[in-house]
Motif scaffolding. Structure first.
Motif, PDB file in Angstrom:
ATOM      1  N   ASN A  76       2.059  -8.718   8.525  1.00  0.00           N
ATOM      2  CA  ASN A  76       2.319  -8.482   8.587  1.00  0.00           C
ATOM      3  C   ASN A  76       2.275  -7.054   8.401  1.00  0.00           C
ATOM      4  O   ASN A  76       2.805  -6.150   6.999  1.00  0.00           O
ATOM      5  CB  ASN A  76       3.968  -9.287   7.625  1.00  0.00           C
ATOM      6  CG  ASN A  76       4.376 -10.417   7.914  1.00  0.00           C
ATOM      7  OD1 ASN A  76       3.621 -10.770   8.984  1.00  0.00           O
ATOM      8  ND2 ASN A  76       4.540 -11.326   6.559  1.00  0.00           N
ATOM      9  N   LYS A  78       1.847  -3.125   9.464  1.00  0.00           N
ATOM     10  CA  LYS A  78       2.816  -2.525  10.870  1.00  0.00           C
ATOM     11  C   LYS A  78       1.401  -1.822  11.763  1.00  0.00           C
ATOM     12  O   LYS A  78       0.834  -1.629  12.067  1.00  0.00           O
ATOM     13  CB  LYS A  78       3.671  -1.032   9.893  1.00  0.00           C
ATOM     14  CG  LYS A  78       4.307  -0.836  11.695  1.00  0.00           C
ATOM     15  CD  LYS A  78       5.056   0.962  10.647  1.00  0.00           C
ATOM     16  CE  LYS A  78       5.389   1.901  12.308  1.00  0.00           C
ATOM     17  NZ  LYS A  78       6.561   2.927  11.596  1.00  0.00           N
ATOM     18  N   ARG A  87       4.439  -5.963  15.102  1.00  0.00           N
ATOM     19  CA  ARG A  87       4.011  -6.861  13.650  1.00  0.00           C
ATOM     20  C   ARG A  87       2.860  -7.213  13.220  1.00  0.00           C
ATOM     21  O   ARG A  87       3.100  -8.311  13.920  1.00  0.00           O
ATOM     22  CB  ARG A  87       5.499  -7.574  12.767  1.00  0.00           C
ATOM     23  CG  ARG A  87       4.691  -8.172  11.856  1.00  0.00           C
ATOM     24  CD  ARG A  87       6.546  -8.744  10.844  1.00  0.00           C
ATOM     25  NE  ARG A  87       6.544 -10.213  11.859  1.00  0.00           N
ATOM     26  CZ  ARG A  87       7.780 -10.955  11.511  1.00  0.00           C
ATOM     27  NH1 ARG A  87       8.211 -11.068  11.418  1.00  0.00           N
ATOM     28  NH2 ARG A  87       6.832 -12.291  12.617  1.00  0.00           N
ATOM     29  N   LEU A 110       8.298  -6.116  18.200  1.00  0.00           N
ATOM     30  CA  LEU A 110       9.228  -5.863  17.509  1.00  0.00           C
ATOM     31  C   LEU A 110      10.261  -4.987  18.062  1.00  0.00           C
ATOM     32  O   LEU A 110      11.469  -4.639  17.741  1.00  0.00           O
ATOM     33  CB  LEU A 110       9.085  -4.398  16.559  1.00  0.00           C
ATOM     34  CG  LEU A 110       8.057  -6.092  15.161  1.00  0.00           C
ATOM     35  CD1 LEU A 110       8.239  -4.844  13.725  1.00  0.00           C
ATOM     36  CD2 LEU A 110       9.110  -6.770  14.735  1.00  0.00           C
ATOM     37  N   VAL A 138       9.266  -4.505   9.584  1.00  0.00           N
ATOM     38  CA  VAL A 138       7.594  -4.353   9.091  1.00  0.00           C
ATOM     39  C   VAL A 138       7.252  -4.009   7.707  1.00  0.00           C
ATOM     40  O   VAL A 138       8.096  -3.054   6.999  1.00  0.00           O
ATOM     41  CB  VAL A 138       7.009  -3.631  10.082  1.00  0.00           C
ATOM     42  CG1 VAL A 138       7.420  -2.619  10.178  1.00  0.00           C
ATOM     43  CG2 VAL A 138       5.723  -3.778  10.405  1.00  0.00           C
ATOM     44  N   GLU A 139       6.102  -4.140   7.083  1.00  0.00           N
ATOM     45  CA  GLU A 139       5.803  -3.490   6.542  1.00  0.00           C
ATOM     46  C   GLU A 139       5.160  -2.298   6.308  1.00  0.00           C
ATOM     47  O   GLU A 139       4.400  -2.844   7.767  1.00  0.00           O
ATOM     48  CB  GLU A 139       4.481  -5.124   5.395  1.00  0.00           C
ATOM     49  CG  GLU A 139       4.863  -5.805   5.173  1.00  0.00           C
ATOM     50  CD  GLU A 139       5.897  -5.746   3.544  1.00  0.00           C
ATOM     51  OE1 GLU A 139       5.089  -4.223   3.712  1.00  0.00           O
ATOM     52  OE2 GLU A 139       6.266  -6.348   3.362  1.00  0.00           O
TER      53      GLU A 139
END
Length: 220
Positions: A76, A78, A87, A110, A138-139
């Motif tokens: 997870n 970006k 993701r 995404l 997203v992280e």
């Protein structure tokens, strides 16, 4: 044995793509003879990559920092490919000796989700005068950039150093070139096919000079 294992993961990649659908890109990278190669990809139109594409800087960083010794995967974070936000997750493929022999990478497009989120946010702002908090699904701690060209990978690594130190890229001194070569080596770039040739172009040097610089990093 390693080849058999990689072939099994290629089948798993096909299985995952069939299960998850066209919004999921599944890629298999193999580490063989001290070289990294993209050997299989499903739904590659998402990142526009072919089997000639190099590994991303972030994936190289995972390998260089030996993340695979701490965990079996990274999830997870970006990914960016053109204007697409992904993701991304990476599973470290290891053999029976716990040696890293490859990577299984999943990149979820995404676009559809982000468009839906943006539409909902716009409607909420109109209804309640809300301030856009720029929520992202997203992280953001790490970002992976996907490219078909090794030149982009090398540029993305040396450009921040060149800018920070205000280096004259067309007329670098020996010490300045060593700084850049050491950083490229540190990030595992020279595991990629064609890295020496491309580094020579971008550092305005010959391939023979790059090999000499690399030898000096070993001797240091």
């Amino acid at each position: 044995m390693n080849e058999i294992l990689i072939e099994q993961y290629k089948k798993i990649a096909k299985f995952l793509a069939a299960c998850l659908g066209e919004d999921y890109e599944i890629a298999i990278h193999e580490i063989k003879n001290e070289e990294l190669k993209l050997v299989h990809i499903e739904n590659g139109d998402i990142s526009k990559r072919t089997l000639k594409a190099p590994l991303s800087e972030l994936a190289l960083k995972f390998i260089n920092e030996k993340k695979y010794e701490e965990s079996d995967y990274e999830v997870n974070y970006k990914g960016l490919s053109g204007n697409k936000v992904l993701r991304s997750s990476t599973f470290f493929i290891k053999n029976e000796k716990e040696e890293l022999i490859g990577l299984l990478c999943i990149n979820f497009n995404l676009d559809h989700i982000n468009k839906s989120i943006n539409k909902i946010n716009e409607e909420l702002k109109e209804l309640f005068n809300l301030v856009d908090d720029k929520t992202s699904y997203v992280e953001e701690s790490s970002v992976e950039y996907f490219t078909e060209e090794i030149s982009t990978v090398i540029h993305n690594i040396i450009a921040p150093i060149v800018e920070e130190k205000n280096l004259p890229l067309a007329r670098l001194s020996f010490n300045e070139k060593m700084i850049l070569i050491e950083e490229l080596k540190k990030q595992g770039v020279f595991l990629l096919k064609g890295a020496v040739s491309e580094a020579a172009v971008q550092l305005h040097s010959s391939e023979a000079s790059i090999y000499r610089y690399l030898k000096k990093t070993q001797d240091a």
